[in-house]
Write an enzyme that holds these catalytic residues in place. Structure first.
Site, mmCIF file in Angstrom:
data_model
loop_
_atom_site.group_PDB
_atom_site.id
_atom_site.type_symbol
_atom_site.label_atom_id
_atom_site.label_comp_id
_atom_site.label_asym_id
_atom_site.label_seq_id
_atom_site.Cartn_x
_atom_site.Cartn_y
_atom_site.Cartn_z
ATOM 1 C CB CYS A 36 79.411 -73.621 -0.815
ATOM 2 S SG CYS A 36 79.430 -74.438 -2.302
ATOM 3 C CG LEU A 37 82.270 -77.694 -2.278
ATOM 4 C CD1 LEU A 37 83.557 -77.667 -3.490
ATOM 5 C CD2 LEU A 37 81.845 -79.070 -2.387
#
Length: 601
Positions: free
Chosen positions: A334-335
């Site tokens: 994800c991030l």
């Protein structure tokens, strides 16, 4: 500490910027704490923060602008109005004869109970479906409405119709009526107790351990995050965990995993049977994991550059100190994957051939182009970010409960209404799972870092457009020249797979793209033996012609089973010879895994 990644100078209002610094696309800084800004910015921040508290961080201006844009163009479209009116008349004429058309078939899980097929419940179901279809057609495809406003209005209409579904009303839901008759109303008594438990959890949310109360059977370090290992490094931002080897020899290149800071790292080390970390170490990989500290108000000025320098780069330095000079396989989720892509591009820009510390890059459900961020983009425009920035500025962080509310809204049908029916109306309490326990274990995000993340990546798309700065110089993903393994998930509302796929247009390096079944979390946690899983996989050679996402999907066959073996074999193919396992921590051990930071409430 010197910050090099800062807020753009054209923020909606000066108070939205992190204290002291602002930067435009050329990375030059302008002071915002000078006398001409300070007093006005302070007053604005206080006022905005007061309003933001009252609206839970949602900007009324953004909602009204979207509604006005749609309403103005709808009022000026008499042809669309007549067509919709004719459809309404036609559908109600059909309804009077008991023959509503069924646009959604019978696949809607809200109406899966067999009694929804019987009159009068079938009439309620079909009338509701026609209402949903009406608002879908009324709020989409209207010429002149901006795409963002159209998505916001359509989303809001869907939320209202979902709320009014007959399945949410106990006196209209045949399943609830049947259970009530069979139990003599005990389901409502049980539902009342569940409701009381939830209220107590809301009131006690900021108490130590409160976020895990409903999922207490899955204790961190006892039931989840139990793969043996040691904390081998710690700074003010992260702990580095090295997992103990479980094979007599290991691949020379270690694996460093960079999780997202939105939730705790052990999504990748859940119960032993579905732990990606355990799967890797059992197959001869030396695995390291970053565990981010759960920040409070004192971390308000930590920015993205801190997460890059003190997180990713420092972890790479420590891994090479422990394992030797072999380059790393780095994987980001994800991030965490977005941060890894930024760092890998910066290293490609600054390091000479053969001197980069990375061997390959793997990105799990991670976006690098945020021009189409999916439904999360509904909450991202200048007005909304100014409102949210005010709320974060006052607190110094974004609270986990505030983040959870946004994600629940995106998945309201499953996370709010369906849960409410089962918990409160049917009196059924879902058995906690390890994934539910992880999802309830919320974190906080520092004000500056999250503000920079939203402005630079989501709102301005600086990374994809070559304006994002590391070391006061822009980075471009064209400098990412390492082999890349890219994973998307089919039903991802956070990182839609077509958005993840856009990395193909931003770099010419070789990319092995894998699309797996499931969503943002369940698609990644896809252990071998899990029934009903499949994936598609192919590799684009370096500088090969570009395929659109739909072209790629059409020509890539599906494979049954988990994608984990495919990735592990790819790592092995990009590794050198095997060797004896390195000593844990290189002789420096701070404590046992899962460490201290993951246990902080």
């Amino acid at each position: 500490m010197t910050e090099t990644v800062t807020q753009p100078a054209d923020d909606p209002w000066p108070g939205a910027s992190p204290p002291g610094l602002s930067a435009g696309p050329d990375c030059r800084h302008e002071r915002l704490d000078t006398p001409r800004y300070a007093s006005a910015g302070q007053i604005d921040r206080l006022v905005h923060a007061a309003f933001a508290r009252a609206t839970a961080g949602v900007s009324p201006a953004a909602l009204w602008l979207a509604w006005f844009d749609w309403a103005w163009h709808f009022a000026g479209s008499p042809g669309r109005q007549v067509a919709l009116a004719q459809r309404v008349v036609q559908h109600w004429q059909s309804g009077l004869t008991g023959s509503f058309p069924r646009p959604g078939g019978d696949s809607d899980p809200r109406f899966a109970d067999p009694d929804w097929q019987c009159w009068p419940f079938s009439l309620l179901r079909d009338a509701f479906r026609q209402t949903e279809l009406f608002w879908q057609e009324a709020t989409t495809g209207l010429p002149g409405v901006s795409p963002h406003h159209e998505h916001v209005v359509s989303f809001a209409a869907r939320q209202w119709t979902d709320m009014l579904s007959p399945s949410n009303c106990w006196w209209l839901n045949p399943e609830v009526l049947r259970v009530t008759a069979g139990t003599g109303g005990r389901n409502f008594a049980e539902g009342g107790r569940h409701w009381q438990d939830d209220l107590q959890e809301i009131f006690a949310r900021h108490s130590p351990g409160a976020s895990r109360r409903r999922c207490a059977p899955h204790g961190v370090g006892r039931d989840v995050a139990v793969t043996p290992g040691k904390v081998v490094y710690r700074n003010d931002l992260m702990e580095l965990i090295q997992y103990a080897p479980q094979t007599p020899t290991v691949w020379r290149e270690p694996v460093l995993i960079v999780p997202s800071w939105i939730l705790k790292y052990y999504i990748l080390d859940l119960s032993p049977h579905n732990s990606l970390v355990r799967y890797l170490v059992e197959r001869g990989h030396t695995v390291f994991m970053i565990s981010w500290k759960n920040p409070r108000e004192e971390a308000r000025d930590l920015g993205l550059n801190d997460y890059l320098q003190l997180g990713l780069f420092e972890a790479c330095t420590q891994v090479r100190r422990i394992t030797g000079t072999a380059p790393l396989h780095a994987a980001g989720y994800c991030l965490g994957g977005t941060l890894l892509a930024i760092g890998a591009a910066a290293l490609g820009r600054d390091c000479g051939p053969g001197s980069a510390p990375l061997r390959t890059v793997t990105l799990f459900a991670a976006q690098t182009d945020f021009s189409e961020p999916g439904e999360l983009g509904l909450f991202i425009d200048s007005s909304e970010l100014a409102w949210l920035g005010a709320l974060m500025w006052e607190q110094g962080y974004l609270d986990g409960a505030q983040m959870a509310g946004a994600f629940q809204l995106l998945h309201s049908r499953d996370l709010m209404w369906s849960r409410s029916i089962h918990e409160y109306l049917l009196g059924q309490h879902a058995k906690p799972t390890d994934l539910m326990a992880w999802n309830a274990d919320t974190t906080r995000l520092p004000y500056r870092m999250h503000s920079e993340n939203l402005h630079h990546l989501y709102l301005r798309n600086d990374l994809a457009e070559g304006r994002y700065c590391v070391g006061e110089r822009p980075v471009t993903l064209a400098d990412l020249k390492l082999p890349v393994f890219l994973v998307g998930t089919e039903r991802d509302h956070v990182s839609p797979w077509r958005s993840v796929y856009k990395l193909h247009r931003l770099t010419g390096t070789g990319i092995s793209f894998l699309l797996t079944s499931g969503g943002h979390n369940a698609g990644i946690i896809s252990e071998p033996g899990h029934a009903g899983r499949h994936y598609r996989f192919s590799t684009r050679r370096k500088d090969a012609p570009h395929l659109s996402p739909d072209e790629w999907f059409a020509q890539t066959p599906a494979c049954e089973g988990s994608w984990w073996p495919c990735w592990q074999q790819w790592l092995a193919a990009h590794s050198g010879e095997k060797t004896v396992p390195p000593a844990l921590g290189g002789g420096t051990i701070i404590g046992d895994a899962p460490g201290h930071y993951v246990l902080e409430p």
